[in-house]
Scaffold this active site. Structure first.
Site, PDB file in Angstrom:
ATOM      1  N   ASP A  39       2.790   5.919  -3.059  1.00 55.71           N
ATOM      2  CA  ASP A  39       3.894   6.742  -3.543  1.00 55.71           C
ATOM      3  C   ASP A  39       3.854   6.865  -5.057  1.00 55.71           C
ATOM      4  OD1 ASP A  39       6.302   8.251  -3.233  1.00 55.71           O
ATOM      5  OD2 ASP A  39       7.431   6.514  -3.935  1.00 55.71           O
TER       6      ASP A  39
ATOM      7  N   HIS B 185      -5.146  -6.862  -2.839  1.00 54.55           N
ATOM      8  CA  HIS B 185      -6.135  -6.963  -1.761  1.00 54.55           C
ATOM      9  C   HIS B 185      -6.352  -8.408  -1.322  1.00 54.55           C
ATOM     10  CE1 HIS B 185      -8.041  -2.861  -3.068  1.00 54.55           C
ATOM     11  NE2 HIS B 185      -6.876  -2.723  -2.457  1.00 54.55           N
TER      12      HIS B 185
ATOM     13  N   ARG C 238       0.833  -1.205   0.000  1.00 55.02           N
ATOM     14  CA  ARG C 238       0.000   0.000   0.000  1.00 55.02           C
ATOM     15  C   ARG C 238       0.867   1.254   0.000  1.00 55.02           C
ATOM     16  NH1 ARG C 238      -3.907   2.446   4.725  1.00 55.02           N
ATOM     17  NH2 ARG C 238      -4.636   4.230   3.490  1.00 55.02           N
TER      18      ARG C 238
ATOM     19  N   GLY D 277       4.418   9.966  -9.085  1.00 53.97           N
ATOM     20  CA  GLY D 277       5.464   9.017  -9.431  1.00 53.97           C
ATOM     21  C   GLY D 277       6.228   8.448  -8.256  1.00 53.97           C
TER      22      GLY D 277
ATOM     23  N   ASP E 105     -10.187 -15.044   3.588  1.00 51.18           N
ATOM     24  CA  ASP E 105      -9.572 -16.345   3.310  1.00 51.18           C
ATOM     25  C   ASP E 105      -8.085 -16.350   3.657  1.00 51.18           C
ATOM     26  OD1 ASP E 105     -11.985 -17.233   2.417  1.00 51.18           O
ATOM     27  OD2 ASP E 105     -11.522 -17.013   0.291  1.00 51.18           O
TER      28      ASP E 105
END
EC number: 1.11.1.7
Length: 340
Positions: free
Chosen positions: A78, A198, A73, A83, A255
């Site tokens: 960033d 995710h 993340r 960039g 999960d």
């Protein structure tokens, strides 16, 4: 767009990436400057930089596997804002990390530790931007992702501008999500692949409550969410938090949970309408992203190979090289404000 015959070629693409010495790096991934594979070894400025980084990541990962999603993340936050220049690491009242979209960011401690180690061995050589890219690669590899090539030679930016943070809400539609990724020079395959991050990590309930209680002001839950998942998340996420209460955290992928393993189960959950965030469930509302989701759900290796390519592409957005920017002595402050 047809992807059926594309995925077998991903292995060749990744292999060719690993075999090249340079990669183009900037908006659209087609600039006049270049990043270099094993830059610090090639330039004989810090031969063992990547080894030092990997060793520190291993130490942290053994104690806390959540550094993998945290660094993912952090790198995304960033690279997608002006960039991959390490500006997300800067502290200050108007820094990017103070923007609302960056609430709850983690992983700063390990980056600071790595920087301290490298400064003691190769002072003023290895950029914070490169450290973040390399550490993220190593952490997600330990979690089960492929060890993709990271091209290096980035320099650090020095702008503190929270207003520049344009990271979208996790409650947007797939069309809005795709438009955002395209604005950064990425495509539908990159988007669908990078959202697969995710598969591990957590999110705040405040990003989910609209789907649970009042989707689009209907007073009802999101009809695309599995009713069992609705019940499970309602147990963890109240419709609103009282003043002074903390915003609870839930797993993005139950999960995987606390194991923080990199798997393709995220895509299976999307197909069964068990995605926690709306932006993830929305992948089924675009023909291309739906086809990719189906492919990744049934082919983990396809996902791994695509992830390697997408991370390399994201890591090359608007980088600073040559004499642009600086090599920070401390990732938290610019050299002008370091006081050293």
């Amino acid at each position: 767009m047809q992807f059926v015959n594309f995925f077998p070629l991903l292995a060749l693409v990744v292999i060719s990436l690993a075999g090249k010495a340079t990669v183009e790096a900037a908006t659209g991934l087609n600039p006049p400057v270049k990043l270099v594979w094993h830059y610090y070894k090639l330039t004989n400025t810090c031969d063992d930089a990547e080894t030092y980084i990997r060793y520190q990541v291993e130490k942290f990962y053994k104690n806390d596997s959540s550094i993998a999603p945290k660094l993912l993340r952090l790198l995304y936050s960033d690279c997608m804002v002006n960039g991959c220049d390490g500006s997300i690491l800067l502290q200050g009242p108007n820094s990017e990390r103070t923007a609302p979209q960056n609430r709850g960011l983690g992983g700063f401690v390990i980056i600071d530790k790595i920087k301290q180690v490298l400064e003691s061995r190769c002072p003023g050589v290895v950029s914070c931007a490169d450290i973040l890219n390399l550490a993220t690669r190593d952490a997600v590899h330990m979690a089960g992702a492929p060890s993709y090539p990271v091209f290096t030679g980035r320099r650090d930016g020095g702008t503190l501008n929270a207003d520049a943070v344009d990271l979208p809400s996790p409650s947007i539609s797939v069309d809005e999500s795709l438009a955002y990724f395209k604005s950064k020079g990425l495509d539908v395959l990159d988007m669908t692949t990078l959202l697969g991050a995710h598969s591990m990590g957590k999110t705040h309930c405040s990003y989910v409550v609209d789907r649970l209680y009042n989707f689009k002001n209907t007073g009802k839950p999101d009809p695309t969410m599995n009713t069992t998942l609705v019940s499970q998340l309602r147990y963890l996420c109240p419709p609103r938090t009282q003043k002074g209460q903390t915003d609870p955290l839930v797993y993005l992928n139950p999960d995987s949970g606390s194991s923080n393993r990199f798997t393709s189960s995220y895509y299976s959950r999307v197909l069964s309408h068990n995605a926690v965030l709306r932006v993830d469930q929305e992948l089924l509302n675009n023909d291309d992203s739906k086809e990719i989701t189906q492919e990744f759900a049934s082919g983990f290796e396809d996902f791994r190979k695509s992830f390697a390519l997408a991370m390399s592409r994201m890591g090359s957005i608007n980088v600073l090289t040559g004499t642009a920017g600086e090599i920070r002595r401390d990732c938290r402050v610019t050299n002008a404000n370091d006081g050293a």
